[in-house]
Structure formats: structure tokens, C-alpha cells
Write an enzyme that holds these catalytic residues in place. Structure first.
Site, PDB file in Angstrom:
ATOM      1  N   HIS A  69       0.914  -1.047   0.011  1.00 22.84           N
ATOM      2  CA  HIS A  69      -0.012   0.139   0.135  1.00 22.84           C
ATOM      3  C   HIS A  69       0.884   1.334  -0.002  1.00 22.84           C
ATOM      4  CE1 HIS A  69      -3.771  -2.160   1.606  1.00 22.84           C
ATOM      5  NE2 HIS A  69      -3.317  -2.663   0.697  1.00 22.84           N
ATOM      6  N   GLU A  71       0.874   4.035   1.776  1.00 24.24           N
ATOM      7  CA  GLU A  71       1.459   4.493   2.993  1.00 24.24           C
ATOM      8  C   GLU A  71       2.512   3.595   3.575  1.00 24.24           C
ATOM      9  OE1 GLU A  71      -2.723   3.124   4.091  1.00 24.24           O
ATOM     10  OE2 GLU A  71      -1.529   3.459   2.225  1.00 24.24           O
ATOM     11  N   CYS A  97      -5.942   1.199   5.786  1.00 29.09           N
ATOM     12  CA  CYS A  97      -6.491  -0.299   6.108  1.00 29.09           C
ATOM     13  C   CYS A  97      -5.937  -0.412   7.671  1.00 29.09           C
ATOM     14  CB  CYS A  97      -6.106  -1.427   5.397  1.00 29.09           C
ATOM     15  SG  CYS A  97      -4.406  -1.768   5.173  1.00 29.09           S
ATOM     16  N   CYS A 100      -2.037  -1.097   7.592  1.00 26.15           N
ATOM     17  CA  CYS A 100      -1.232   0.072   7.563  1.00 26.15           C
ATOM     18  C   CYS A 100      -1.448   1.012   8.656  1.00 26.15           C
ATOM     19  CB  CYS A 100      -1.586   0.886   6.276  1.00 26.15           C
ATOM     20  SG  CYS A 100      -1.070  -0.211   4.742  1.00 26.15           S
TER      21      CYS A 100
END
Length: 142
Positions: A69, A71, A97, A100
Site C-alpha cells: 500500500h 503508506e 486499512c 497500514c
């Protein structure tokens, strides 16, 4: 919040959206910037790990499990630099999510500004519980 900070928040979020356009993912392009003391210390977008093919989706159109992802990519970049995320702000086009959100908290990021809300809000709920300041800035306001 002061007007000057809001102007910066909007600008950094726009930059994160542009950064997300670099993603090779078809289903969703997500961009992230980590800013500390008004300096961008990292950036990231969702995609496959270094050395892997750039296709994020499999033949059925599902996202491959090993796609990172935005981040996570930005935080990992900081980890291999001399910078620290301690007290930084994360600008992200899609709210984090669960997985993360743990990384964000553990990295010491104190503020998250996001444009779109992810369907699963448990990541945001975790960050709120962890004392991370959250700010939703939908694109329509910009």
C-alpha cells in the site's frame, strides 16, 4: 485549525493524488506523502515490491496479496533513510486499512489527512484510539 495549515493540507493532498497516478494498479491508484516540519520526507504509491513485475492485479482482476500500500511504501522509504516519521503528518488519498494503521502508529506519525474513506473503517478507528489526529478532506472541497 488555521487557514494557512488548511491551505498546506489541501496542497499536500493534491500532490499525493498526483503521486498516486504513478501506480501501475488498475483497480485503485493510491498516493501518500509524509511531511515533517513542512518538508516532504517521503512519498509512496501502491504497487508491487522492487524487482517484481508492475502488474498489481491477477488474471481475475484481484489485487495480488504482495502489493504494498502507498503508506507502507512511504514508511518503508523513511526506514531506509536518515529521516524519522516521529511527529510527522501522512497525506493519503485513501484512508488506511487495518494493517497500514498499525505501521502508521508504530512509525510515530501523529496526524493523518485523507481524501477518500476506505470501505473498512477499522484502520481509522484504531488510529483514533491510538491518539493519531485524523482529518477527512474530501476532494469536493478543493
Amino acid at each position: 485549525m488555521n487557514k494557512k495549515q488548511l491551505k498546506y493540507d489541501i496542497a499536500y493532498l493534491k500532490m499525493a493524488r498526483e503521486w498516486g497516478q504513478l501506480s501501475h494498479c488498475i483497480r485503485k491508484k493510491v498516493g501518500a506523502l509524509i511531511v515533517k516540519d513542512r518538508m516532504i520526507i517521503s512519498d509512496g504509491y501502491n504497487g508491487t515490491p522492487s524487482g517484481f513485475e508492475n502488474y498489481c492485479e491477477d488474471e481475475e482482476g484481484y489485487t495480488k496479496w504482495y502489493v504494498l500500500h502507498a503508506e507502507a511504501n512511504a514508511i518503508l522509504k523513511v526506514a531506509s533513510s536518515t529521516q524519522s516519521c516521529q511527529g510527522a503528518t501522512l497525506y493519503i488519498t485513501l484512508s488506511p486499512c487495518q494493517q497500514c494503521s498499525k505501521l502508521i502508529h508504530q512509525a510515530g506519525i501523529k496526524r493523518v489527512v485523507y481524501a477518500d474513506a476506505y470501505k473498512d473503517t477499522s484502520g481509522l478507528e484504531f488510529l483514533e484510539k491510538a491518539g493519531v489526529e485524523l482529518m477527512h478532506l474530501p476532494y469536493e472541497q478543493k
